[in-house]
Motif scaffolding. Sequence first.
Motif, PDB file in Angstrom:
ATOM      1  N   PHE A 113       0.829  -1.205   0.000  1.00  0.00           N
ATOM      2  CA  PHE A 113       0.000   0.000   0.000  1.00  0.00           C
ATOM      3  C   PHE A 113       0.868   1.262   0.000  1.00  0.00           C
ATOM      4  N   LEU A 114       2.054   1.173   0.616  1.00  0.00           N
ATOM      5  CA  LEU A 114       2.964   2.311   0.573  1.00  0.00           C
ATOM      6  C   LEU A 114       3.562   2.494  -0.817  1.00  0.00           C
ATOM      7  N   ALA A 115       3.646   1.398  -1.580  1.00  0.00           N
ATOM      8  CA  ALA A 115       4.220   1.473  -2.925  1.00  0.00           C
ATOM      9  C   ALA A 115       3.191   1.781  -3.996  1.00  0.00           C
ATOM     10  N   ALA A 116       1.918   1.832  -3.647  1.00  0.00           N
ATOM     11  CA  ALA A 116       0.858   2.075  -4.627  1.00  0.00           C
ATOM     12  C   ALA A 116       0.617   3.578  -4.788  1.00  0.00           C
ATOM     13  N   ASN A 118      -2.002   5.129  -5.908  1.00  0.00           N
ATOM     14  CA  ASN A 118      -3.329   5.606  -5.535  1.00  0.00           C
ATOM     15  C   ASN A 118      -3.544   5.612  -4.021  1.00  0.00           C
ATOM     16  N   VAL A 119      -2.547   5.186  -3.251  1.00  0.00           N
ATOM     17  CA  VAL A 119      -2.642   5.235  -1.791  1.00  0.00           C
ATOM     18  C   VAL A 119      -1.693   6.289  -1.232  1.00  0.00           C
ATOM     19  N   VAL A 120      -0.417   6.229  -1.648  1.00  0.00           N
ATOM     20  CA  VAL A 120       0.588   7.206  -1.213  1.00  0.00           C
ATOM     21  C   VAL A 120       0.787   8.216  -2.337  1.00  0.00           C
ATOM     22  N   ARG A 121       0.386   9.439  -2.106  1.00  0.00           N
ATOM     23  CA  ARG A 121       0.469  10.469  -3.135  1.00  0.00           C
ATOM     24  C   ARG A 121       1.851  11.105  -3.210  1.00  0.00           C
ATOM     25  N   ASN A 122       2.637  10.982  -2.155  1.00  0.00           N
ATOM     26  CA  ASN A 122       3.979  11.579  -2.140  1.00  0.00           C
ATOM     27  C   ASN A 122       4.883  10.828  -3.105  1.00  0.00           C
ATOM     28  N   HIS A 126       6.820   7.137  -2.463  1.00  0.00           N
ATOM     29  CA  HIS A 126       6.480   6.048  -3.387  1.00  0.00           C
ATOM     30  C   HIS A 126       7.714   5.538  -4.122  1.00  0.00           C
ATOM     31  N   PHE A 127       8.564   6.450  -4.579  1.00  0.00           N
ATOM     32  CA  PHE A 127       9.780   6.074  -5.307  1.00  0.00           C
ATOM     33  C   PHE A 127      10.731   5.288  -4.405  1.00  0.00           C
ATOM     34  N   ALA A 128      10.896   5.739  -3.150  1.00  0.00           N
ATOM     35  CA  ALA A 128      11.815   5.061  -2.235  1.00  0.00           C
ATOM     36  C   ALA A 128      11.361   3.634  -1.946  1.00  0.00           C
ATOM     37  N   VAL A 129      10.071   3.439  -1.719  1.00  0.00           N
ATOM     38  CA  VAL A 129       9.562   2.089  -1.426  1.00  0.00           C
ATOM     39  C   VAL A 129       9.710   1.186  -2.640  1.00  0.00           C
ATOM     40  N   ARG A 130       9.373   1.696  -3.816  1.00  0.00           N
ATOM     41  CA  ARG A 130       9.482   0.885  -5.037  1.00  0.00           C
ATOM     42  C   ARG A 130      10.935   0.470  -5.292  1.00  0.00           C
ATOM     43  N   ARG A 131      11.868   1.413  -5.173  1.00  0.00           N
ATOM     44  CA  ARG A 131      13.269   1.083  -5.429  1.00  0.00           C
ATOM     45  C   ARG A 131      13.804   0.116  -4.371  1.00  0.00           C
ATOM     46  N   GLY A 132      13.330   0.240  -3.141  1.00  0.00           N
ATOM     47  CA  GLY A 132      13.739  -0.731  -2.126  1.00  0.00           C
ATOM     48  C   GLY A 132      13.278  -2.134  -2.462  1.00  0.00           C
ATOM     49  N   LEU A 133      12.049  -2.267  -2.940  1.00  0.00           N
ATOM     50  CA  LEU A 133      11.557  -3.578  -3.362  1.00  0.00           C
ATOM     51  C   LEU A 133      12.357  -4.111  -4.552  1.00  0.00           C
ATOM     52  N   ASP A 134      12.746  -3.212  -5.466  1.00  0.00           N
ATOM     53  CA  ASP A 134      13.545  -3.642  -6.619  1.00  0.00           C
ATOM     54  C   ASP A 134      14.898  -4.193  -6.175  1.00  0.00           C
ATOM     55  N   VAL A 135      15.514  -3.531  -5.200  1.00  0.00           N
ATOM     56  CA  VAL A 135      16.824  -3.995  -4.715  1.00  0.00           C
ATOM     57  C   VAL A 135      16.705  -5.377  -4.090  1.00  0.00           C
ATOM     58  N   ILE A 136      15.695  -5.580  -3.266  1.00  0.00           N
ATOM     59  CA  ILE A 136      15.521  -6.879  -2.608  1.00  0.00           C
ATOM     60  C   ILE A 136      15.201  -7.956  -3.640  1.00  0.00           C
ATOM     61  N   ARG A 137      14.366  -7.616  -4.621  1.00  0.00           N
ATOM     62  CA  ARG A 137      13.949  -8.594  -5.629  1.00  0.00           C
ATOM     63  C   ARG A 137      15.075  -8.965  -6.583  1.00  0.00           C
ATOM     64  N   SER A 176       1.406  -4.277  -4.944  1.00  0.00           N
ATOM     65  CA  SER A 176       1.200  -2.842  -5.195  1.00  0.00           C
ATOM     66  C   SER A 176       0.547  -2.611  -6.551  1.00  0.00           C
ATOM     67  N   GLU A 177       0.913  -3.401  -7.550  1.00  0.00           N
ATOM     68  CA  GLU A 177       0.270  -3.263  -8.857  1.00  0.00           C
ATOM     69  C   GLU A 177      -1.198  -3.663  -8.787  1.00  0.00           C
ATOM     70  N   ALA A 178      -1.516  -4.689  -7.992  1.00  0.00           N
ATOM     71  CA  ALA A 178      -2.918  -5.073  -7.825  1.00  0.00           C
ATOM     72  C   ALA A 178      -3.707  -3.967  -7.134  1.00  0.00           C
ATOM     73  N   VAL A 179      -3.102  -3.308  -6.159  1.00  0.00           N
ATOM     74  CA  VAL A 179      -3.781  -2.207  -5.465  1.00  0.00           C
ATOM     75  C   VAL A 179      -4.013  -1.041  -6.424  1.00  0.00           C
ATOM     76  N   GLU A 180      -3.020  -0.752  -7.263  1.00  0.00           N
ATOM     77  CA  GLU A 180      -3.149   0.378  -8.194  1.00  0.00           C
ATOM     78  C   GLU A 180      -4.230   0.139  -9.243  1.00  0.00           C
ATOM     79  N   THR A 181      -4.414  -1.101  -9.635  1.00  0.00           N
ATOM     80  CA  THR A 181      -5.402  -1.406 -10.684  1.00  0.00           C
ATOM     81  C   THR A 181      -6.759  -1.803 -10.120  1.00  0.00           C
ATOM     82  N   ALA A 182      -6.946  -1.723  -8.809  1.00  0.00           N
ATOM     83  CA  ALA A 182      -8.227  -2.106  -8.199  1.00  0.00           C
ATOM     84  C   ALA A 182      -9.311  -1.109  -8.586  1.00  0.00           C
ATOM     85  N   ASP A 183     -10.536  -1.592  -8.564  1.00  0.00           N
ATOM     86  CA  ASP A 183     -11.687  -0.739  -8.857  1.00  0.00           C
ATOM     87  C   ASP A 183     -11.811   0.334  -7.768  1.00  0.00           C
ATOM     88  N   ARG A 184     -11.837   1.599  -8.187  1.00  0.00           N
ATOM     89  CA  ARG A 184     -11.843   2.698  -7.231  1.00  0.00           C
ATOM     90  C   ARG A 184     -13.243   3.065  -6.743  1.00  0.00           C
TER      91      ARG A 184
END
Length: 286
Positions: A113-116, A118-122, A126-137, A176-184
């Motif tokens: 939810f922090l990486a989505a 439509n939840v985190v507008r900052n 959002h960029f920091a969480v996404r890049r952290g997940l990329d590093v771990i993955r 996070s991609e599932a959260v972003e594409t969920a019905d609003r």
Amino acid sequence: MTRPPPARGRTADVAALRLRYPDAFRVSWPARLATLAAAAALLGLTGFAMARLDFSATRILNGLGRLGEFSLMMLPPSAGGRFPDFLQALGETLAIAFLGTLTAALLAFPVAFLAARNVVRNPFAHFAVRRGLDVIRSVDVLIWALIWINVVGLGPFAGALAIACADFGALGKLFSEAVETADRRAGEGVAASGGSPLHRIRFGLVPAVLPVLGSQVLYFFESNTRSATIIGIVGAGGIGQYLTELIRVLELQQVAFLVLMILATVAAIDAVSGRLRRALIGGEAR
């Protein structure tokens, strides 16, 4: 029966279409040259890789004979009187996969939810969480296994931690991609009725994405059953330890028996998880 138009008539029709839509029939030489250049670059890269890796059809043909000899040595599969030990190791492998997948899913769920967007507008958060997940993955599960073996020692605990770390990054991205594409619309309805942003997430987003997330977790558990076997080879517990030991001493009949046990287990998990995934997605559709 309708007769096809004569060839002369078809030619006239094509000519009329060319006059009416010239752009559709115009040959784009830059695009063709770019396609040819990309194909040539791909062929060149393939040839370079084959030469660099010492690829040889002769070596493959010679290896096929050796492979046939090994295949004959694996027949008939036999447990060699160690079936209880193999069964216990297989259960350990399943436990590693289950615990690692469950831990990764529980950790990835709130982070998603922090990486989505439509939840985190900052955008910075959002960029920091996404890049952290990329590093771990980006670190493979086998590398994680080697790291955790040096941290907590040999055994299945290191294997479960390795799968949890590797899947945390992957599940966090997928969640996070599932959260972003969920019905609003559900979330907008909660907000319109006076709900807070947390209420919008709890009662609007979570019920909409939960079936998809559950389906993804089931698929990862199925895949991690194979991964738990591989990381067992480096000392992270499970049936992989028996595999590497028996291959080293050429006890190939027992190796064949272990492979059959793994295949049967993965097939059973695939059948069960497939039914559960279809039930989850079907329930969401209804």
